[in-house]
Enzyme design. Structure first.
Site, PDB file in Angstrom:
ATOM      1  N   GLU A 169       0.838  -1.204   0.000  1.00  0.00           N
ATOM      2  CA  GLU A 169       0.000   0.000   0.000  1.00  0.00           C
ATOM      3  C   GLU A 169       0.870   1.249   0.000  1.00  0.00           C
ATOM      4  O   GLU A 169       2.031   1.213   0.376  1.00  0.00           O
ATOM      5  CB  GLU A 169      -0.949  -0.021   1.203  1.00  0.00           C
ATOM      6  CG  GLU A 169      -1.890  -1.231   1.184  1.00  0.00           C
ATOM      7  CD  GLU A 169      -2.871  -1.256   2.335  1.00  0.00           C
ATOM      8  OE1 GLU A 169      -3.241  -0.173   2.823  1.00  0.00           O
ATOM      9  OE2 GLU A 169      -3.262  -2.369   2.747  1.00  0.00           O
ATOM     10  N   MET A 232     -10.001  -4.209  -1.952  1.00  0.00           N
ATOM     11  CA  MET A 232     -10.129  -3.810  -0.548  1.00  0.00           C
ATOM     12  C   MET A 232     -11.263  -2.788  -0.429  1.00  0.00           C
ATOM     13  O   MET A 232     -11.049  -1.600  -0.183  1.00  0.00           O
ATOM     14  CB  MET A 232      -8.800  -3.241  -0.045  1.00  0.00           C
ATOM     15  CG  MET A 232      -7.687  -4.271  -0.025  1.00  0.00           C
ATOM     16  SD  MET A 232      -6.162  -3.689   0.788  1.00  0.00           S
ATOM     17  CE  MET A 232      -5.591  -2.494  -0.419  1.00  0.00           C
TER      18      MET A 232
END
Length: 377
Positions: A169, A232
C-alpha cells in the site's frame, strides 16, 4: 436462510417459535449470550435445514495474525478456501522478515482442515506502518528483487505455503509500473513451482484516481500480472475519519463496476470487513480516533445502552448512537443484512469469491449466511 429484524417486545423464545427453530440454535447462530437480551433493530439469521444444491461455487479467503485465538480459527476454517497469514515483511536487500509470533501452528491447523495457507507479503516497517521506501528499494534494484523472490520460493515448501498474497500500500506513482512488473515476475516464478500469486488493490473507481493509495496501483496491469486480486472495498469509515459506514454498498458497487472494466470477473475477490467502529462525537479532524469493535460486540453495546439499531438504506449498513459519560457516540458495523447485500454482488457480477479482513473475531452468522448462498470450494 432468512433474516429477521427484532421488534419491540420480541424475545428469543418468541422468534424461535415463529420460525420453528430452537433457542439454542438461534442463540448459537447469532452468538447471543444468556440471558438472551436483544436490541430493537437487530438482524438475526434464522437457522435453516439443508443447503440448496444449486449454489454457485465460490472461494473464501480470510486474513489472520498468528496470535489469533485457536478457537476462533478452528470455528472459521471450515468456511475458508485460503488462510492468509498476516504478515511477512522484507528488508531493502530482499530478506524476508517473518511475523513476530510463530505462524507454524496456524499453518498446520489450516492444513488439517484442507485449507491452503498463503503468505501475505507486506512492506511494513519497524513502526508497523506501510513503508513505500521499502517498496521502492526492492522494485528498483534487480539484486534485491531477485533475492526477495528467491526467499519467497524457499519459504513455500519450508513453511507449507501454497502461494503469496502481495499487499503493498501507498506505492509511489513513479513505482507503479515497476511494481506491476514485480508482481508479474513473481507470478511467473511461483506458477512454475505450482504456487499462486494474488495482489490486494486499493478501492479505485477510475484509472486516473488521485491519491497515494491509488496512483501506484494499475488495475489492468495487476489484473494481468496476478492469478487473482482482492478489492479492498472497505475503510470509507475508518479510525481517523468521520463517522460513516465502513463499506457502504453504493461505494462498494462503484469499485466493483470499475474493476470489471479492467480485470476479468473470475479473478476478482471482493473484500469484506469483519469489524465496525465506535466514534466519540463531535468528530475533529486530526484529533478524533474511532475504536475498532467486532460486529457481535456492536450489538452488545446497543443493548447495554438501551438504544435501537437503525439501518441506512443507501449504505445498506446498520448504525446507532448512544450517550456515555455525557459524550455522544456513533457506531457503524456489519450485520447479516449488510453482508447479504455485499454477497449478492458476487452473483450479480459473477465474482470469484471474498476476502475477509480480518477473521480475528468470530462472526458466525456471516459464515453461515455465505455458506447458505454459495458452495465454498
Amino acid at each position: 436462510m432468512q433474516i429477521y429484524i427484532v421488534q419491540e417486545n420480541d424475545t428469543i423464545e418468541r422468534i424461535a417459535g415463529l420460525y420453528g427453530t430452537t433457542v439454542p440454535e438461534l442463540s448459537y447462530t447469532n452468538q447471543i449470550p444468556y440471558p438472551y437480551r436483544l436490541a430493537i433493530g437487530q438482524a438475526l439469521l434464522i437457522p435453516a435445514g439443508e443447503m440448496p444444491e444449486d449454489r454457485r461455487i465460490v472461494t473464501a479467503n480470510g486474513y489472520a495474525y498468528p496470535f489469533i485465538s485457536p478457537w476462533v480459527l478452528q470455528q472459521t476454517l471450515p468456511y475458508l478456501t485460503n488462510l492468509l497469514v498476516f504478515s511477512y515483511g522484507f528488508t531493502t536487500e530482499g530478506e524476508l522478515v517473518p511475523p513476530a509470533v510463530s505462524d507454524d501452528w496456524m499453518i498446520a491447523e489450516a492444513m488439517n482442515f484442507s485449507v491452503s495457507p498463503i503468505l501475505t507479503l507486506t512492506p511494513l516497517g519497524a513502526d508497523g506502518r506501510f513503508n513505500n521506501n521499502l517498496i521502492h528499494a526492492v522494485v528498483t534494484n534487480e539484486t534485491a528483487k531477485e533475492n526477495l523472490i528467491q526467499n519467497l520460493l524457499q519459504a513455500m515448501p519450508e513453511k507449507n505455503f501454497r502461494g503469496v498474497d502481495v499487499d503493498f500500500e501507498y506505492i509511489l506513482a513513479e513505482d507503479r509500473d515497476l511494481f506491476t512488473a514485480f508482481v508479474a515476475e513473481l507470478r511467473d516464478r511461483m506458477n512454475q513451482e505450482g504456487y499462486i500469486v494474488s495482489v490486494a488493490l486499493a478501492p479505485k473507481t477510475s484509472a486516473d484516481q488521485q491519491g497515494l493509495l491509488y496512483e501506484g496501483k494499475d488495475y489492468r496491469g495487476l489484473g494481468e500480472a496476478a492469478n487473482e486480486v482482492l478489492l479492498m472495498a472497505y475503510e470509507w469509515g475508518y479510525t481517523y475519519g468521520p463517522a460513516m459506514a465502513v463499506a457502504p454498498l453504493n461505494k462498494v458497487r462503484q469499485v466493483v463496476e470499475y474493476a470489471l472494466t479492467e480485470i476479468p470477473a473470475e479473478k476478482i475477490n471482493l473484500g469484506i470487513p469483519n469489524y465496525g467502529y465506535d466514534w466519540t462525537l463531535p468528530y475533529v479532524r486530526g484529533e478524533s480516533k474511532a475504536v475498532t469493535i467486532g460486529n457481535v460486540e456492536a450489538v452488545q453495546i446497543a443493548i447495554e445502552n438501551g438504544v435501537p439499531i437503525q439501518f441506512d438504506e443507501t449504505a445498506q449498513s446498520p448504525y446507532f448512537t448512544y450517550v456515555q459519560e455525557g459524550r455522544e457516540h456513533e457506531v457503524w458495523f456489519e450485520d447479516v443484512r449488510s453482508l447479504q447485500q455485499k454477497y449478492n454482488l458476487l452473483t450479480e457480477y459473477n465474482l470469484k469469491g471474498i476476502g475477509v479482513w480480518q477473521i480475528m473475531r468470530l462472526f458466525r452468522a456471516s459464515w453461515l449466511l455465505y455458506a447458505s448462498m454459495f458452495y465454498i470450494q
